[in-house]
Design a protein around this motif. Structure first.
Motif, PDB file in Angstrom:
ATOM      1  N   TYR A  13       2.499   6.690 -19.457  1.00 64.49           N
ATOM      2  CA  TYR A  13       3.920   6.378 -19.310  1.00 64.49           C
ATOM      3  C   TYR A  13       4.489   7.149 -18.125  1.00 64.49           C
ATOM      4  CZ  TYR A  13       3.935   3.675 -23.559  1.00 64.49           C
ATOM      5  OH  TYR A  13       3.680   2.694 -24.491  1.00 64.49           O
ATOM      6  N   ALA A  14       5.366   6.480 -17.362  1.00 68.06           N
ATOM      7  CA  ALA A  14       5.849   7.046 -16.105  1.00 68.06           C
ATOM      8  C   ALA A  14       6.896   8.130 -16.294  1.00 68.06           C
ATOM      9  CB  ALA A  14       6.427   5.931 -15.219  1.00 68.06           C
ATOM     10  N   GLN A  15       7.735   7.996 -17.304  1.00 69.50           N
ATOM     11  CA  GLN A  15       8.846   8.921 -17.485  1.00 69.50           C
ATOM     12  C   GLN A  15       9.100   9.137 -18.976  1.00 69.50           C
ATOM     13  OE1 GLN A  15      10.991  10.571 -15.370  1.00 69.50           O
ATOM     14  NE2 GLN A  15      10.139   9.868 -13.426  1.00 69.50           N
ATOM     15  N   VAL A  16       9.903  10.158 -19.255  1.00 77.36           N
ATOM     16  CA  VAL A  16      10.310  10.492 -20.615  1.00 77.36           C
ATOM     17  C   VAL A  16      11.783  10.138 -20.803  1.00 77.36           C
ATOM     18  CG1 VAL A  16      10.723  12.388 -22.224  1.00 77.36           C
ATOM     19  CG2 VAL A  16       8.627  12.342 -20.862  1.00 77.36           C
ATOM     20  N   LEU A  17      12.102   9.474 -21.892  1.00 82.83           N
ATOM     21  CA  LEU A  17      13.491   9.232 -22.271  1.00 82.83           C
ATOM     22  C   LEU A  17      13.859  10.261 -23.331  1.00 82.83           C
ATOM     23  CD1 LEU A  17      16.118   7.590 -22.223  1.00 82.83           C
ATOM     24  CD2 LEU A  17      15.104   6.070 -23.939  1.00 82.83           C
ATOM     25  N   TRP A  18      14.889  11.060 -23.029  1.00 81.21           N
ATOM     26  CA  TRP A  18      15.280  12.154 -23.915  1.00 81.21           C
ATOM     27  C   TRP A  18      16.318  11.703 -24.931  1.00 81.21           C
ATOM     28  CZ3 TRP A  18      12.553  16.507 -23.842  1.00 81.21           C
ATOM     29  CH2 TRP A  18      11.790  16.776 -22.702  1.00 81.21           C
ATOM     30  N   LEU A  19      16.165  12.195 -26.146  1.00 79.79           N
ATOM     31  CA  LEU A  19      17.175  12.028 -27.184  1.00 79.79           C
ATOM     32  C   LEU A  19      17.992  13.309 -27.296  1.00 79.79           C
ATOM     33  CD1 LEU A  19      14.996  10.286 -29.935  1.00 79.79           C
ATOM     34  CD2 LEU A  19      16.375   9.213 -28.138  1.00 79.79           C
ATOM     35  N   ASP A  20      19.122  13.226 -27.979  1.00 80.68           N
ATOM     36  CA  ASP A  20      19.982  14.409 -28.096  1.00 80.68           C
ATOM     37  C   ASP A  20      19.247  15.529 -28.836  1.00 80.68           C
ATOM     38  OD1 ASP A  20      21.441  14.798 -31.073  1.00 80.68           O
ATOM     39  OD2 ASP A  20      20.542  12.827 -30.736  1.00 80.68           O
ATOM     40  N   GLY A  21      19.641  16.765 -28.545  1.00 80.55           N
ATOM     41  CA  GLY A  21      18.929  17.920 -29.076  1.00 80.55           C
ATOM     42  C   GLY A  21      19.315  18.332 -30.475  1.00 80.55           C
ATOM     43  N   VAL A  22      20.303  17.664 -31.071  1.00 77.49           N
ATOM     44  CA  VAL A  22      20.758  18.052 -32.404  1.00 77.49           C
ATOM     45  C   VAL A  22      20.225  17.082 -33.464  1.00 77.49           C
ATOM     46  CG1 VAL A  22      22.763  18.470 -33.866  1.00 77.49           C
ATOM     47  CG2 VAL A  22      22.811  19.150 -31.453  1.00 77.49           C
ATOM     48  N   GLU A  23      20.582  15.813 -33.333  1.00 81.15           N
ATOM     49  CA  GLU A  23      20.160  14.829 -34.326  1.00 81.15           C
ATOM     50  C   GLU A  23      18.858  14.129 -33.939  1.00 81.15           C
ATOM     51  OE1 GLU A  23      23.324  12.390 -36.092  1.00 81.15           O
ATOM     52  OE2 GLU A  23      24.728  13.464 -34.788  1.00 81.15           O
ATOM     53  N   ARG A  24      18.420  14.302 -32.681  1.00 86.53           N
ATOM     54  CA  ARG A  24      17.205  13.642 -32.173  1.00 86.53           C
ATOM     55  C   ARG A  24      17.292  12.130 -32.373  1.00 86.53           C
ATOM     56  NH1 ARG A  24      13.036  17.586 -32.099  1.00 86.53           N
ATOM     57  NH2 ARG A  24      14.034  19.626 -31.972  1.00 86.53           N
ATOM     58  N   ARG A  25      18.455  11.596 -32.143  1.00 81.21           N
ATOM     59  CA  ARG A  25      18.694  10.180 -32.410  1.00 81.21           C
ATOM     60  C   ARG A  25      19.372   9.466 -31.252  1.00 81.21           C
ATOM     61  NH1 ARG A  25      23.224   7.728 -36.500  1.00 81.21           N
ATOM     62  NH2 ARG A  25      22.625   5.526 -36.295  1.00 81.21           N
ATOM     63  N   TYR A  26      20.294  10.155 -30.586  1.00 77.93           N
ATOM     64  CA  TYR A  26      21.107   9.500 -29.572  1.00 77.93           C
ATOM     65  C   TYR A  26      20.474   9.632 -28.184  1.00 77.93           C
ATOM     66  CZ  TYR A  26      24.579   8.962 -33.197  1.00 77.93           C
ATOM     67  OH  TYR A  26      25.217   8.609 -34.366  1.00 77.93           O
ATOM     68  N   ILE A  27      20.441   8.529 -27.465  1.00 76.19           N
ATOM     69  CA  ILE A  27      19.813   8.480 -26.145  1.00 76.19           C
ATOM     70  C   ILE A  27      20.639   9.279 -25.140  1.00 76.19           C
ATOM     71  CG2 ILE A  27      19.303   6.913 -24.225  1.00 76.19           C
ATOM     72  CD1 ILE A  27      18.591   4.819 -26.403  1.00 76.19           C
ATOM     73  N   GLU A  28      19.948  10.007 -24.273  1.00 73.44           N
ATOM     74  CA  GLU A  28      20.635  10.783 -23.246  1.00 73.44           C
ATOM     75  C   GLU A  28      20.261  10.303 -21.837  1.00 73.44           C
ATOM     76  OE1 GLU A  28      20.768  15.047 -24.073  1.00 73.44           O
ATOM     77  OE2 GLU A  28      22.470  14.441 -25.334  1.00 73.44           O
TER      78      GLU A  28
END
Length: 364
Positions: free
Chosen positions: A223-238
């Motif tokens: 995979y070329a890149q990482v899509l990060w999720l929020d650091g609290v709920e690990r649910r919301y896209i950043e």
């Protein structure tokens, strides 16, 4: 003298004894590995402010082994480009936005702010001197890297009392060698890049260091890149490691809202403004990864793309979230992504008339 106040007057120029050979084949420039003849440097000293601006031959910086940037990560940077138009003009794209963002980063990391107008003037002079390094072929440009590092030689956690502000230039080809072919993105579930209240909105090296482990693991899975999720709920896209992210869900274009943990991209801002002017329904809001997955299952996820200085617009053809693989757009760039890419690159290379002030002509 107040902190951050400048004592600068004119920019000095130190001529190189000999100039480098320029690349013979601009189709093989790569990204960020070749540097021009000159760089811009100025210093900050407590009590003097920013001083001694000079354009000088590219080369090492004198730095104490105990310089605080090396031990406590007090540094910020920017990324921008200079483009060669078909008529020979050299153009910058919204550079004032980069210097505004640089000062936002400075404030977060307790670094004295720079004079934005002066920095733009210095950059224009540097690019004009190095105009022959601006590539001539399509999709290639002169990458510009301004940065500030803490230079006080002392061990102890506090803000430095001295700094370097430096600008280096690098002729570069397309960020992705495959061009506009859709990339594969891995949704990170284990690691965290940033949280609100931290430094996610600042352009500083620590944010990128935090992403390396996840990027390695994504690369191992092709995979070329990482899509990060929020650091609290690990649910919301950043955001993606090198890009802000957008989704076309039904008739709505959605991108995560800026809430302090996402870099406010210049290309992101420009894309939002363009799409709004086209009459598209554009939303900046919280977006959960499971909402994206649900839209995919219902056939409503039409496009996904990233925006950033290096890639401009990068279509996403696949998202992997845990065991779920979402193939988007049939391996082709979508109409919104294509229109944005054509418009933004058209403005950057002087082929399309953009909104007032977006293109800054350095020289002819």
């Amino acid at each position: 003298m107040k902190k951050g106040e400048s004592t600068m007057t004119e920019i000095k120029f130190e001529r190189a004894a000999a100039l480098k050979a320029k690349p013979q084949d601009e189709s093989k420039l790569g990204f960020g590995s070749i540097f021009t003849d000159y760089m811009f440097v100025m210093e900050y000293t407590e009590g003097r402010g920013w001083h001694d601006p000079v354009i000088k031959p590219y080369g090492p910086l004198p730095l104490d082994p105990s310089a605080m940037c090396l031990h406590y990560g007090q540094e910020v940077f920017e990324g921008m480009k200079a483009y060669r138009a078909a008529d020979g003009r050299i153009l910058l794209f919204r550079p004032e936005e980069n210097f505004k963002r640089l000062n936002t980063s400075c404030e977060r990391l307790c670094i004295p702010k720079v004079d934005e107008a002066f920095c733009l003037k210095a950059l224009e002079q540097l690019v004009e001197i190095e105009r022959d390094w601006v590539p001539h072929i399509p999709d290639a440009s002169l990458y510009i890297r301004p940065f500030i590092i803490a230079t006080e030689g002392k061990l102890g956690v506090h803000a430095s009392n001295s700094y370097y502000y430096v600008v280096v230039l690098s002729p570069s080809g397309p960020y992705y060698a495959a061009g506009l072919d859709p990339v594969k993105i891995y949704v990170e579930k284990s690691y965290v890049r940033a949280v609100r209240g931290g430094m996610g909105f600042a352009k500083t090296g620590g944010n990128y260091a935090a992403s390396l482990k996840a990027q390695e693991e994504a690369s191992e899975q092709k995979y070329a890149q990482v899509l990060w999720l929020d650091g609290v709920e690990r649910r919301y896209i950043e955001e993606v490691g090198a890009m802000n992210i957008f989704f076309v869900i039904g008739d709505e274009v959605v991108t995560p809202a800026l809430q302090g943990s996402i870099l406010p991209g210049i290309t992101r801002k420009s894309a939002l403004e363009l799409m709004a002017s086209w009459g598209l329904t554009v939303s900046e809001r919280r977006l959960a990864i499971d909402e994206v997955a649900e839209a995919y299952d219902k056939g409503l996820l039409k496009e996904c793309f990233g925006t950033g200085t290096a890639a401009v617009v990068s279509p996403v053809g696949e998202l992997k979230w845990g065991d779920k693989v979402m193939e988007i757009g049939g391996g082709q760039i979508g109409p919104v992504s294509q229109r944005l890419y054509d418009t933004l690159t058209g403005i950057q290379w002087g082929k399309v008339e953009g909104p007032a002030g977006w293109s800054v002509e350095v020289c002819k």
